[in-house]
Scaffold this motif. Structure first.
Motif, PDB file in Angstrom:
ATOM      1  N   ALA A 213       0.830  -1.208   0.000  1.00  0.00           N
ATOM      2  CA  ALA A 213       0.000   0.000   0.000  1.00  0.00           C
ATOM      3  C   ALA A 213       0.864   1.257   0.000  1.00  0.00           C
ATOM      4  N   LEU A 214       1.945   1.255   0.791  1.00  0.00           N
ATOM      5  CA  LEU A 214       2.850   2.407   0.815  1.00  0.00           C
ATOM      6  C   LEU A 214       3.449   2.648  -0.563  1.00  0.00           C
ATOM      7  N   ASN A 215       3.793   1.571  -1.256  1.00  0.00           N
ATOM      8  CA  ASN A 215       4.332   1.680  -2.613  1.00  0.00           C
ATOM      9  C   ASN A 215       3.297   2.299  -3.542  1.00  0.00           C
ATOM     10  N   LEU A 216       2.050   1.798  -3.483  1.00  0.00           N
ATOM     11  CA  LEU A 216       0.993   2.287  -4.367  1.00  0.00           C
ATOM     12  C   LEU A 216       0.662   3.749  -4.095  1.00  0.00           C
ATOM     13  N   PHE A 217       0.792   4.170  -2.835  1.00  0.00           N
ATOM     14  CA  PHE A 217       0.501   5.552  -2.481  1.00  0.00           C
ATOM     15  C   PHE A 217       1.677   6.490  -2.769  1.00  0.00           C
ATOM     16  N   GLY A 218       2.789   5.914  -3.242  1.00  0.00           N
ATOM     17  CA  GLY A 218       3.917   6.753  -3.636  1.00  0.00           C
ATOM     18  C   GLY A 218       4.875   7.101  -2.523  1.00  0.00           C
ATOM     19  N   VAL A 219       4.806   6.370  -1.402  1.00  0.00           N
ATOM     20  CA  VAL A 219       5.747   6.623  -0.300  1.00  0.00           C
ATOM     21  C   VAL A 219       7.122   6.098  -0.703  1.00  0.00           C
ATOM     22  N   ARG A 259      10.110   9.310 -10.093  1.00  0.00           N
ATOM     23  CA  ARG A 259       9.186  10.440 -10.033  1.00  0.00           C
ATOM     24  C   ARG A 259       9.293  11.331 -11.261  1.00  0.00           C
TER      25      ARG A 259
END
Length: 452
Positions: A213-219, A259
């Motif tokens: 989830a952190l990966n998907l949210f761009g963390v 990014r």
């Protein structure tokens, strides 16, 4: 020829720079990791066969307590090397696997077909050869030992050949060694787990889901991933599944996206350098200098841009690779290549375990790789890379029989009997040396044939 920037820095080189530059040049060589690993193995074996051997046991069995009041892990040094530090090793392996699957040698079905077939043959046939000699009792648990390939040693030997080895051969060897690692990881997870605590394993799965989830949210903050990863490692340890497996799974959640694109970075970086050059009115006196506020701002933005044009996965792989190659794996060798040569080699000729490993690595591994590659090529599933002939495939297949690090790691999981472990380690040493020497000679010969 030295470029102007290098000459500029060399003119202002400090004594510490000149002191460490030879070490830096050495670590940048492709064969460096294999050389350091070889030195560590030789030191461990020499130590085991010297009058100082009595020191080894107390050192590796010294206990270290790590944790918090409610969660304390009290284990010997040997455990922290094999289960904790090697989790970092498997983490880097996992990073390499993910990069190869998305961007590298395994990124397409056509590219992946040849190394997948090679790795399959290099796992099935040596395991079968071993089981022909050891199909009963505890000895039968060692069937996975000759399946493994030590990528550091095998690529190190290949690097010693220099230009004699085509670049496409290195790519092939790297790719099938990575697939081999995937197979070894699956084997460890499935076949060397006796009891499972499903509650701890379920909690680890939730934490892995959090990383996804952190990966998907761009963390992209590495510290966040590190803190969650520690919890996952402890959960795997408590679950009964070997905690090194957690390293691979965690690696698969690390972001690979960038990014900003390289061309965007280049354009903005040029603009920032122009700002830095234009505002050159900072305070200076001799070798001392202070940047202006605008120069400092340009440098900070350039640093942030540098992070955004490189994925967290790539940054971690580059940062951890030297630690794995020059610290963790050599430490593993020091702690595990502890073989008493006299007693170890006395039992080889009478030990089905040792012979199963030797024949698996030196005979089963190369034959399995070559046969399965032949099948893939003849059926049209894959084709040989450019500049590679069948003699190259035989040489690379033999280098695949260098099983040192992974084979010793699996030995520690497969056996509990000290005598069998000694026999297995002696077999791994003999088999790996024979495979490495034969592979080197064949590849050296293939270059001479090609250039005649």
């Amino acid at each position: 020829m030295q470029n102007p920037i290098s000459r500029l820095f060399n003119q202002d080189a400090q004594p510490i720079d000149r002191l460490i530059s030879p070490a830096q040049r050495f670590t940048q060589q492709e064969a460096a990791g294999g050389i350091v690993l070889l030195i560590a193995a030789v030191v461990a074996i020499s130590f085991a066969n010297s009058p100082l051997d009595y020191i080894f046991g107390p050192v590796t069995e010294s206990h270290f307590l790590v944790g918090f009041p409610d969660v304390i892990i009290d284990k010997p040094l040997h455990f922290w090397i094999n289960d904790a530090l090697m989790a970092v090793f498997f983490f880097v392996v996992g990073l390499e696997i993910k990069r190869s699957l998305f961007l590298g040698e395994l990124a397409s079905v056509r590219q992946a077909a040849l190394p997948i077939f090679a790795a399959a043959g290099g796992m099935i046939v040596p395991a079968a050869v071993y089981l022909l000699l050891n199909n009963q009792g505890e000895a039968a648990r060692g069937w996975a030992i000759p399946m493994s390939t030590d990528i550091a040693f095998s690529l190190g030997v290949l690097a010693l050949l220099g230009s004699r080895a085509p670049l496409s051969l290195k790519a092939f060897l790297t790719a099938f060694a990575i697939v081999d690692d995937i197979g070894a990881i699956v084997v460890i997870a499935v076949f060397f787990t006796e009891t499972i605590s499903w509650s701890h394993l379920g909690f680890a799965a939730v934490m892995l889901g959090l990383l996804v989830a952190l990966n998907l949210f761009g963390v992209r903050n590495i510290i966040v991933y590190l803190l969650v990863s520690i919890v996952i490692w402890v959960s795997f340890f408590e679950s009964g599944i070997h905690p090194t497996i957690s390293g691979v799974l965690i690696a698969l959640t690390i972001p690979l996206r960038v990014r900003i694109q390289p061309e965007q970075f280049a354009a903005r970086a040029r603009a920032l350098i122009d700002i830095f050059e234009r505002d050159g009115s900072g305070e200076r006196r001799g070798a001392f200098a202070l940047t202006t506020e605008s120069q400092h701002g340009a440098l900070e933005e350039l640093e942030e841009l540098s992070k955004q044009v490189e994925s967290p996965l790539q940054r971690l792989e580059h940062a951890l690779h030297p630690w794995v190659a020059f610290v963790i794996v050599p430490l593993f060798a020091l702690a595990n290549a502890h073989v008493h040569l006299q007693s170890g080699f006395d039992v080889i000729f009478a030990s089905p375990v040792a012979w199963g490993i030797i024949l698996g690595l030196v005979v089963g591994k190369p034959i399995g790789i070559v046969i399965f590659v032949w099948i893939a090529v003849k059926t049209g599933i894959a084709s040989l890379p450019r500049q590679i002939g069948w003699l190259h495939i035989w040489g690379a297949a033999l280098l695949g029989g260098i099983g040192f690090t992974m084979s010793i790691f699996v030995t520690g999981l497969a056996f509990s009997d000290a005598d069998i472990i000694l026999q297995a380690k002696a077999g791994i040493l003999v088999g790996s040396v024979l495979a490495g020497v034969l592979g080197y000679l064949i590849l050296f010969r293939s270059h001479r044939i090609r250039t005649v």
